[in-house]
Scaffold this motif. Structure first.
Motif, PDB file in Angstrom:
ATOM      1  N   THR A  74       0.831  -1.214   0.000  1.00 28.34           N
ATOM      2  CA  THR A  74       0.000   0.000   0.000  1.00 28.34           C
ATOM      3  C   THR A  74       0.862   1.258   0.000  1.00 28.34           C
ATOM      4  O   THR A  74       0.617   2.184  -0.784  1.00 28.34           O
ATOM      5  N   MET A  75       1.857   1.300   0.857  1.00 29.13           N
ATOM      6  CA  MET A  75       2.693   2.502   0.945  1.00 29.13           C
ATOM      7  C   MET A  75       3.527   2.702  -0.317  1.00 29.13           C
ATOM      8  O   MET A  75       3.728   3.840  -0.749  1.00 29.13           O
ATOM      9  N   SER A  76       4.006   1.635  -0.925  1.00 29.32           N
ATOM     10  CA  SER A  76       4.784   1.807  -2.155  1.00 29.32           C
ATOM     11  C   SER A  76       3.906   2.336  -3.280  1.00 29.32           C
ATOM     12  O   SER A  76       4.342   3.189  -4.068  1.00 29.32           O
ATOM     13  N   VAL A  77       2.665   1.879  -3.360  1.00 36.48           N
ATOM     14  CA  VAL A  77       1.752   2.383  -4.391  1.00 36.48           C
ATOM     15  C   VAL A  77       1.399   3.844  -4.133  1.00 36.48           C
ATOM     16  O   VAL A  77       1.388   4.670  -5.054  1.00 36.48           O
ATOM     17  N   VAL A  78       1.133   4.189  -2.873  1.00 37.11           N
ATOM     18  CA  VAL A  78       0.780   5.577  -2.531  1.00 37.11           C
ATOM     19  C   VAL A  78       1.954   6.514  -2.805  1.00 37.11           C
ATOM     20  O   VAL A  78       1.787   7.578  -3.420  1.00 37.11           O
ATOM     21  N   ILE A  79       3.135   6.135  -2.365  1.00 37.49           N
ATOM     22  CA  ILE A  79       4.315   6.980  -2.585  1.00 37.49           C
ATOM     23  C   ILE A  79       4.597   7.138  -4.072  1.00 37.49           C
ATOM     24  O   ILE A  79       4.884   8.242  -4.554  1.00 37.49           O
ATOM     25  N   ALA A  80       4.504   6.044  -4.823  1.00 36.54           N
ATOM     26  CA  ALA A  80       4.747   6.116  -6.267  1.00 36.54           C
ATOM     27  C   ALA A  80       3.717   7.011  -6.948  1.00 36.54           C
ATOM     28  O   ALA A  80       4.063   7.805  -7.836  1.00 36.54           O
ATOM     29  N   ALA A  81       2.455   6.918  -6.548  1.00 31.19           N
ATOM     30  CA  ALA A  81       1.414   7.742  -7.163  1.00 31.19           C
ATOM     31  C   ALA A  81       1.639   9.222  -6.863  1.00 31.19           C
ATOM     32  O   ALA A  81       1.538  10.072  -7.760  1.00 31.19           O
ATOM     33  N   VAL A  82       1.978   9.531  -5.624  1.00 37.83           N
ATOM     34  CA  VAL A  82       2.226  10.938  -5.256  1.00 37.83           C
ATOM     35  C   VAL A  82       3.421  11.483  -6.019  1.00 37.83           C
ATOM     36  O   VAL A  82       3.368  12.569  -6.593  1.00 37.83           O
ATOM     37  N   LEU A  83       4.503  10.735  -6.056  1.00 41.70           N
ATOM     38  CA  LEU A  83       5.688  11.200  -6.774  1.00 41.70           C
ATOM     39  C   LEU A  83       5.453  11.263  -8.277  1.00 41.70           C
ATOM     40  O   LEU A  83       5.952  12.181  -8.945  1.00 41.70           O
ATOM     41  N   PHE A  84       4.688  10.314  -8.826  1.00 42.13           N
ATOM     42  CA  PHE A  84       4.443  10.287 -10.267  1.00 42.13           C
ATOM     43  C   PHE A  84       3.671  11.534 -10.697  1.00 42.13           C
ATOM     44  O   PHE A  84       3.991  12.158 -11.708  1.00 42.13           O
ATOM     45  N   PHE A  85       2.652  11.887  -9.948  1.00 45.58           N
ATOM     46  CA  PHE A  85       1.799  13.014 -10.362  1.00 45.58           C
ATOM     47  C   PHE A  85       2.321  14.373  -9.947  1.00 45.58           C
ATOM     48  O   PHE A  85       1.827  15.388 -10.416  1.00 45.58           O
ATOM     49  N   THR A  86       3.354  14.415  -9.091  1.00 47.07           N
ATOM     50  CA  THR A  86       3.926  15.705  -8.713  1.00 47.07           C
ATOM     51  C   THR A  86       5.229  15.998  -9.460  1.00 47.07           C
ATOM     52  O   THR A  86       5.810  17.057  -9.265  1.00 47.07           O
ATOM     53  N   GLN A  87       5.685  15.088 -10.285  1.00 41.59           N
ATOM     54  CA  GLN A  87       6.931  15.324 -11.042  1.00 41.59           C
ATOM     55  C   GLN A  87       6.715  16.340 -12.124  1.00 41.59           C
ATOM     56  O   GLN A  87       5.774  16.340 -12.831  1.00 41.59           O
TER      57      GLN A  87
END
Length: 87
Positions: A74-87
């Motif tokens: 769960t945390m890896s998906v959440v972190i990846a999603a946040v970083l992906f959309f804020t890049q």
């Protein structure tokens, strides 16, 4: 950078010409000059599934408990999603 129009020629099988088995169509596209994804986003897309696979493998080997596996995935998906959309 101003967008520019680019023409692409695409070959496809089943041409109408008997001398050539291929026919071509032209596609016009608008090119902005920016890549589809940044290098960081490509890295996230490649690393996140590996983290999930390792967490599941560790769970199946008995190293992680179910709650730890669910938390890691769960945390890896959440972190990846946040970083992906804020890049």
């Amino acid at each position: 950078m101003a967008p520019r129009t680019v023409r692409y020629r695409i070959l496809r099988c089943g041409g109408s010409n008997k001398s050539s088995p291929f026919s071509s169509i032209e596609v016009t596209a608008l090119e902005t000059g920016e890549p589809f994804m940044s290098d960081a986003q490509v890295g996230l897309v490649m690393a996140t599934p590996l983290i999930i696979i390792f967490a599941i493998m560790l769970y199946r080997m008995g190293v992680l408990r179910p709650t730890g596996t669910i938390t890691a995935v769960t945390m890896s998906v959440v972190i990846a999603a946040v970083l992906f959309f804020t890049q």
